[in-house]
Design a protein around this motif. Structure first.
Motif, mmCIF file in Angstrom:
data_model
loop_
_atom_site.group_PDB
_atom_site.id
_atom_site.type_symbol
_atom_site.label_atom_id
_atom_site.label_comp_id
_atom_site.label_asym_id
_atom_site.label_seq_id
_atom_site.Cartn_x
_atom_site.Cartn_y
_atom_site.Cartn_z
ATOM 1 N N PHE A 107 -22.445 8.553 -9.722
ATOM 2 C CA PHE A 107 -22.312 7.182 -10.193
ATOM 3 C C PHE A 107 -21.233 7.139 -11.264
ATOM 4 C CE2 PHE A 107 -26.958 6.786 -9.053
ATOM 5 C CZ PHE A 107 -26.741 5.950 -7.973
ATOM 6 N N VAL A 108 -20.402 6.100 -11.247
ATOM 7 C CA VAL A 108 -19.437 5.886 -12.322
ATOM 8 C C VAL A 108 -20.105 4.978 -13.353
ATOM 9 C CG1 VAL A 108 -17.161 5.002 -12.953
ATOM 10 C CG2 VAL A 108 -17.503 6.119 -10.735
ATOM 11 N N GLY A 109 -20.424 5.533 -14.498
ATOM 12 C CA GLY A 109 -21.165 4.805 -15.508
ATOM 13 C C GLY A 109 -22.662 5.023 -15.346
ATOM 14 N N LEU A 110 -23.398 4.837 -16.427
ATOM 15 C CA LEU A 110 -24.844 5.024 -16.392
ATOM 16 C C LEU A 110 -25.487 3.969 -15.501
ATOM 17 C CD1 LEU A 110 -27.389 6.437 -17.586
ATOM 18 C CD2 LEU A 110 -27.318 4.734 -19.415
ATOM 19 N N PRO A 111 -26.299 4.350 -14.519
ATOM 20 C CA PRO A 111 -26.970 3.354 -13.663
ATOM 21 C C PRO A 111 -27.896 2.457 -14.487
ATOM 22 C CG PRO A 111 -27.131 5.567 -12.730
ATOM 23 C CD PRO A 111 -26.590 5.735 -14.097
ATOM 24 N N ARG B 107 -19.430 10.033 -15.416
ATOM 25 C CA ARG B 107 -20.070 10.160 -14.104
ATOM 26 C C ARG B 107 -21.470 10.766 -14.237
ATOM 27 N NH1 ARG B 107 -16.716 9.434 -9.673
ATOM 28 N NH2 ARG B 107 -14.547 9.032 -10.230
ATOM 29 N N TYR B 108 -22.379 10.245 -13.428
ATOM 30 C CA TYR B 108 -23.762 10.703 -13.412
ATOM 31 C C TYR B 108 -24.155 11.097 -11.998
ATOM 32 C CZ TYR B 108 -24.636 9.067 -18.171
ATOM 33 O OH TYR B 108 -24.601 8.897 -19.532
ATOM 34 N N TYR B 109 -24.978 12.114 -11.918
ATOM 35 C CA TYR B 109 -25.459 12.572 -10.610
ATOM 36 C C TYR B 109 -26.353 11.501 -9.997
ATOM 37 C CZ TYR B 109 -27.188 15.801 -7.057
ATOM 38 O OH TYR B 109 -27.490 16.408 -5.862
ATOM 39 N N SER B 110 -26.196 11.225 -8.728
ATOM 40 C CA SER B 110 -26.911 10.118 -8.087
ATOM 41 C C SER B 110 -28.165 10.550 -7.333
ATOM 42 C CB SER B 110 -25.971 9.402 -7.105
ATOM 43 O OG SER B 110 -25.652 10.252 -6.010
ATOM 44 N N PHE B 111 -28.361 11.872 -7.144
ATOM 45 C CA PHE B 111 -29.497 12.392 -6.385
ATOM 46 C C PHE B 111 -29.489 11.892 -4.939
ATOM 47 C CE2 PHE B 111 -30.856 12.348 -10.821
ATOM 48 C CZ PHE B 111 -31.228 13.670 -10.988
ATOM 49 N N LYS B 112 -28.289 11.582 -4.416
ATOM 50 C CA LYS B 112 -28.149 11.169 -3.023
ATOM 51 C C LYS B 112 -27.531 12.256 -2.164
ATOM 52 C CE LYS B 112 -27.667 6.229 -4.040
ATOM 53 N NZ LYS B 112 -26.791 5.029 -3.914
ATOM 54 N N PHE C 107 -18.805 15.149 -19.182
ATOM 55 C CA PHE C 107 -17.473 14.574 -19.396
ATOM 56 C C PHE C 107 -16.675 15.434 -20.368
ATOM 57 C CE2 PHE C 107 -14.486 11.740 -21.527
ATOM 58 C CZ PHE C 107 -13.884 11.093 -20.455
ATOM 59 N N VAL C 108 -17.313 15.871 -21.452
ATOM 60 C CA VAL C 108 -16.624 16.696 -22.450
ATOM 61 C C VAL C 108 -16.300 18.075 -21.892
ATOM 62 C CG1 VAL C 108 -16.880 17.826 -24.695
ATOM 63 C CG2 VAL C 108 -17.624 15.459 -24.402
ATOM 64 N N MET C 109 -17.234 18.665 -21.154
ATOM 65 C CA MET C 109 -17.028 20.018 -20.632
ATOM 66 C C MET C 109 -15.937 20.072 -19.571
ATOM 67 S SD MET C 109 -20.938 21.467 -20.408
ATOM 68 C CE MET C 109 -20.367 23.023 -19.733
ATOM 69 N N THR C 110 -15.777 19.012 -18.803
ATOM 70 C CA THR C 110 -14.759 19.004 -17.749
ATOM 71 C C THR C 110 -13.429 18.396 -18.214
ATOM 72 O OG1 THR C 110 -15.569 16.848 -16.931
ATOM 73 C CG2 THR C 110 -16.493 18.854 -15.941
ATOM 74 N N TYR D 65 -31.092 13.140 -18.822
ATOM 75 C CA TYR D 65 -30.201 12.566 -17.802
ATOM 76 C C TYR D 65 -29.088 11.749 -18.447
ATOM 77 C CZ TYR D 65 -28.620 9.863 -13.782
ATOM 78 O OH TYR D 65 -27.838 9.281 -12.814
ATOM 79 N N ILE D 66 -29.430 10.961 -19.459
ATOM 80 C CA ILE D 66 -28.432 10.118 -20.122
ATOM 81 C C ILE D 66 -27.397 10.967 -20.850
ATOM 82 C CG2 ILE D 66 -28.150 8.515 -22.063
ATOM 83 C CD1 ILE D 66 -30.806 7.231 -20.998
ATOM 84 N N LEU D 67 -27.840 12.059 -21.487
ATOM 85 C CA LEU D 67 -26.897 12.923 -22.198
ATOM 86 C C LEU D 67 -26.099 13.811 -21.254
ATOM 87 C CD1 LEU D 67 -29.045 14.033 -25.278
ATOM 88 C CD2 LEU D 67 -27.236 12.316 -25.202
#
Length: 259
Positions: free
Chosen positions: A125-129, A174-179, A225-228, A217-219
């Motif tokens: 996901f782009v941005g927090l769902p 970006r957040y993992y979507s579990f899809k 983002f910082v690590m990549t 999940y939020i963090l």
């Protein structure tokens, strides 16, 4: 519309909308714990409607639009009102502006998702769902009640949290979507053991574990983002050099042909 609409997935969406509305009713009545639980119920309905639509082959454009409107109520207006009534009212203008920013960013996040749904990879996901942001609001209320903390102790932290969640929803984090389809494929036996242990821990302390899961999940987005960041910078520089090389090579070729 003349051919009719699919009832089953839209009933789940209506259930999510009902839960969000009842959250607002409970917030107005001062029953904040019940309001927080209804947000979690709404997120469950929201997760089911899409899965039911895909499994039964009943996805439709009407369902997508109905789902977005329901999400704005359940994961934008409902948690915004809950936070304002529960903790942000003493801040005056700063408090209701924080609640409004949360609602506005939820609307922007949903609009951007609808526009980018065909162009962004499904695993991220782009941005927090918005359901995750609303569930974090719910978990915060529940952890305060569970621990017996007076809300006055953490009002400033709650205000910062609301601004933080609002900005994450409209960010490019970006957040993992579990899809990921691989999640439902065969996994090592140890994964099942870990899943059972996790379920036991959640059953033992559900409120604390839910709060921990949501905050992790939020963090995970900002940390990833910082690590990549260094890798993305190297990739951007490589792409920029490649474009510059193509442009300079094309320019020389054009010049030679002209002569």
């Amino acid at each position: 519309m003349r051919k009719g609409i699919y009832i089953l997935p839209n009933l789940f969406t209506a259930g999510s909308l009902f839960a969000g509305f009842y959250c607002m009713v409970s917030s107005l009545n001062g029953d904040y714990r019940t309001a927080a639980l209804w947000i979690l119920a709404s997120s469950i309905f929201d997760g089911l409607d899409g899965k039911v639509a895909r499994l039964t082959g009943t996805a439709s454009k009407f369902g997508v639009e109905f789902d977005s409107l329901a999400d704005l109520v359940s994961f934008g207006a409902a948690p915004g009102l809950l936070m304002y009534a529960w903790a942000l009212k003493p801040f005056g203008r700063l408090g209701w502006l924080a609640a409004f920013l949360f609602v506005a960013c939820a609307a922007l996040r949903l609009a951007r998702f609808n526009v980018q749904v065909e162009t962004v990879e499904s695993k991220r996901f782009v941005g927090l769902p918005t359901p995750a942001a609303a569930s974090m609001v719910s978990a915060t209320v529940l952890i305060f009640y569970h621990m017996g903390w007076p809300v006055a102790v953490g009002r400033l932290a709650i205000l910062v949290l609301i601004y933080f969640l609002a900005l994450l929803m409209v960010s490019n984090v970006r957040y993992y979507s579990f899809k990921d389809p691989s999640l439902i494929k065969k996994q090592p036996f140890a994964f099942l053991v870990l899943a059972v242990i996790l379920l036991i821990i959640i059953a033992a302390e559900p409120v604390i574990m839910l709060f921990t899961i949501f905050i992790c999940y939020i963090l995970s987005g900002p940390i990833g983002f910082v690590m990549t960041w260094p890798r993305r910078r190297r990739l951007e520089r490589a792409l920029r050099k490649g474009r510059e090389g193509v442009l300079s090579g094309g320019g020389r070729g054009t010049g030679t042909g002209g002569r």
